[in-house]
Write an enzyme that holds these catalytic residues in place. Structure first.
Site, PDB file in Angstrom:
ATOM      1  N   HIS A 251       5.389  -4.807 -16.911  1.00  0.00           N
ATOM      2  CA  HIS A 251       6.537  -4.657 -16.018  1.00  0.00           C
ATOM      3  C   HIS A 251       7.747  -5.268 -16.735  1.00  0.00           C
ATOM      4  O   HIS A 251       7.965  -6.478 -16.679  1.00  0.00           O
ATOM      5  CB  HIS A 251       6.278  -5.364 -14.683  1.00  0.00           C
ATOM      6  CG  HIS A 251       5.148  -4.757 -13.910  1.00  0.00           C
ATOM      7  ND1 HIS A 251       5.230  -3.475 -13.395  1.00  0.00           N
ATOM      8  CD2 HIS A 251       3.920  -5.225 -13.580  1.00  0.00           C
ATOM      9  CE1 HIS A 251       4.088  -3.197 -12.763  1.00  0.00           C
ATOM     10  NE2 HIS A 251       3.280  -4.230 -12.868  1.00  0.00           N
ATOM     11  N   GLU A 279       0.537  -0.961 -16.361  1.00  0.00           N
ATOM     12  CA  GLU A 279       1.433  -0.815 -15.203  1.00  0.00           C
ATOM     13  C   GLU A 279       2.883  -0.683 -15.667  1.00  0.00           C
ATOM     14  O   GLU A 279       3.804  -1.263 -15.082  1.00  0.00           O
ATOM     15  CB  GLU A 279       1.288  -2.022 -14.261  1.00  0.00           C
ATOM     16  CG  GLU A 279      -0.143  -2.252 -13.802  1.00  0.00           C
ATOM     17  CD  GLU A 279      -0.308  -3.423 -12.840  1.00  0.00           C
ATOM     18  OE1 GLU A 279       0.709  -3.895 -12.282  1.00  0.00           O
ATOM     19  OE2 GLU A 279      -1.455  -3.866 -12.641  1.00  0.00           O
ATOM     20  N   ASP A 281       6.562  -0.180 -16.368  1.00  0.00           N
ATOM     21  CA  ASP A 281       7.854   0.261 -15.837  1.00  0.00           C
ATOM     22  C   ASP A 281       8.926  -0.622 -16.465  1.00  0.00           C
ATOM     23  O   ASP A 281       8.635  -1.719 -16.935  1.00  0.00           O
ATOM     24  CB  ASP A 281       7.922   0.296 -14.297  1.00  0.00           C
ATOM     25  CG  ASP A 281       7.477  -0.970 -13.596  1.00  0.00           C
ATOM     26  OD1 ASP A 281       7.508  -2.055 -14.219  1.00  0.00           O
ATOM     27  OD2 ASP A 281       7.107  -0.889 -12.407  1.00  0.00           O
TER      28      ASP A 281
HETATM   29  C1  XIL Z   1       1.740  -3.572  -6.212  1.00  0.00           C
HETATM   30  C2  XIL Z   1       1.974  -2.213  -5.580  1.00  0.00           C
HETATM   31  O1  XIL Z   1       2.728  -1.441  -6.466  1.00  0.00           O
HETATM   32  C3  XIL Z   1       2.660  -2.342  -4.245  1.00  0.00           C
HETATM   33  O2  XIL Z   1       2.714  -1.092  -3.580  1.00  0.00           O
HETATM   34  C4  XIL Z   1       1.938  -3.354  -3.365  1.00  0.00           C
HETATM   35  O3  XIL Z   1       2.682  -3.556  -2.189  1.00  0.00           O
HETATM   36  C5  XIL Z   1       1.748  -4.659  -4.100  1.00  0.00           C
HETATM   37  O4  XIL Z   1       1.078  -4.442  -5.321  1.00  0.00           O
HETATM   38  N1  XIL Z   1       0.534  -6.224 -10.391  1.00  0.00           N
HETATM   39  C6  XIL Z   1      -0.558  -5.499 -10.009  1.00  0.00           C
HETATM   40  C7  XIL Z   1      -0.421  -4.410  -9.035  1.00  0.00           C
HETATM   41  O5  XIL Z   1      -1.638  -5.700 -10.570  1.00  0.00           O
HETATM   42  O6  XIL Z   1      -1.565  -4.247  -8.240  1.00  0.00           O
HETATM   43  C8  XIL Z   1       0.778  -4.592  -8.167  1.00  0.00           C
HETATM   44  O7  XIL Z   1       0.944  -3.417  -7.360  1.00  0.00           O
HETATM   45  C9  XIL Z   1       2.018  -4.842  -9.005  1.00  0.00           C
HETATM   46  C10 XIL Z   1       1.844  -6.093  -9.820  1.00  0.00           C
END
Ligand code: XIL
Length: 359
Positions: A251, A279, A281
């Site tokens: 992230h 994940e 972004d």
């Molecule tokens: C986030 C989701 O994107 C949201 O919709 C939810 O409300 C909270 O969780 N790290 C992770 C993910 O491992 O599971 C998280 O996802 C974002 C941060």
């Protein structure tokens, strides 16, 4: 091969969820699902990824909320561009085991069916985490033995249910603090530090062929936290605790990609691990400008290039398809526009950057 055969069969049999745009070859530029790309190249991301035996994925949110007519464009874009799907929420503890011993798989199963109908690999996210735990678990008082049994039951039931469908699991998520110490959590506090290896050993016992990952954020660069994760996994390797790889959540913030990303991918790969960007972004303060979109595209290129330079980095997952459904605006105030497609599902400059990097 077993999975591929089932995918084809499911695709042939499924009229309801459809198989449109599932091929890895280019689709017609007149297709309504062809993204409005800032490039003349109409080849989907998944085609370039597959050509290099790699996976490009996206997270899809709860209960397949884009089911039905609202979701036609979303599903078509997802199926066209990605060869991997990750449930953004539906495989978390609170969703799968809302009451003690009562498992609900309906929502997650619908995502699995969609993925299989469209030839997508499925990453399971996540078995053991401190967050999004069912209330009964989070608010309960448990002895060490009880907590060990609850961990084993959840891991065993979930891994067994999805056996043959989920290719790999984020077995444990976010177990470390940024300073490299262990995060206090119900699992850590009741079971102790070996809860992590217990989860890996349990998952392996229930599905010896499923991939097993440790996943976390702020471990993309070389720092105190990634050093601790590295040391833990090195120790697992030495003692024979089963583990397939490490997930860097990724992230990121526009203009702030860690300078040690490449070196960090390489050192984890050198442990004999797969490295997944799980994940991805790259957020910015909206409104996006031509300059910020260009910087974002450059940052996506940097990240994808760092990954594909290493054979072990075979999987990149975006945390959502478009800025319309991204978790960023509701989580990081004043931030957004973090994904490859905008709120109208038009491809951003970042899309072309990822496309050309995967090519
Ligand atoms: C986030 C989701 O994107 C949201 O919709 C939810 O409300 C909270 O969780 N790290 C992770 C993910 O491992 O599971 C998280 O996802 C974002 C941060």
């Amino acid at each position: 091969m077993r999975l591929a055969a089932r995918v084809t069969l499911t695709c042939a049999l499924t009229a309801l969820i459809g198989c449109g745009g599932s091929g890895d070859g280019p689709t017609s530029p007149t297709s309504p699902t062809t993204p409005n790309t800032p490039t003349t190249d109409n080849t989907p991301l998944r085609a370039y990824a597959a050509a290099h035996s790699r996976f490009i994925g996206a997270a899809v949110d709860r209960g397949f909320r884009y089911a039905g007519s609202d979701g036609v464009n979303f599903r078509a874009l997802m199926a066209r561009e990605f060869n991997m799907l990750v449930p953004e929420n539906d495989m978390k503890h609170s969703y799968l085991q809302p009451s003690q011993g009562v498992y609900r798989f309906v929502s997650a199963d619908s995502l699995v069916a969609f993925a299989e109908a469209n030839g997508m690999r499925i990453r399971g996210h996540t078995l053991i985490w401190h967050s999004q735990l069912a209330g009964w678990m989070a608010n309960g008082t448990w002895t060490q033995d009880q907590a060990r049994a609850l961990l084993a039951d959840h891991v065993g039931t979930v891994v067994t249910h999805f056996k043959g469908h989920v290719a790999e699991w984020d077995v444990v998520n976010e177990a470390f603090n940024d300073d490299g110490t262990r995060r206090a959590s119900i699992w850590q506090n009741t079971i102790g530090r070996d809860y992590i290896e217990r989860a890996f050993i349990a998952a392996h016992a229930d599905d010896p062929s499923v991939g097993l990952f440790y996943n976390d954020y702020n471990i993309e660069g070389i720092n105190a936290k990634s050093d601790s994760v590295y040391a833990m996994i090195q120790d697992f390797k030495q003692r024979g605790v089963p583990i397939t790889g490490v997930g860097f959540q990724s992230h990121f913030i526009v203009g702030q990609i860690p300078s040690t990303l490449s070196a960090n991918i390489q050192r984890f790969a050198a442990l004999g691990l797969e490295v997944h960007l799980t994940e991805l972004d790259i957020r910015m303060p909206p409104p996006a400008t031509a300059a910020s979109l260009e910087q974002q595209a450059q940052d996506y290129r940097t990240v994808v290039n760092a990954c594909i330079a290493v054979t072990a980095c075979n999987t990149i997952v975006l945390w959502g398809v478009s800025d319309r459904e991204s978790w960023v605006p509701s989580t990081f105030s004043g931030q957004g526009a973090a994904l490859l497609f905008d709120e109208s599902y038009a491809a951003k400059p970042a899309y072309a950057a990822v496309q050309s990097a995967l090519k």
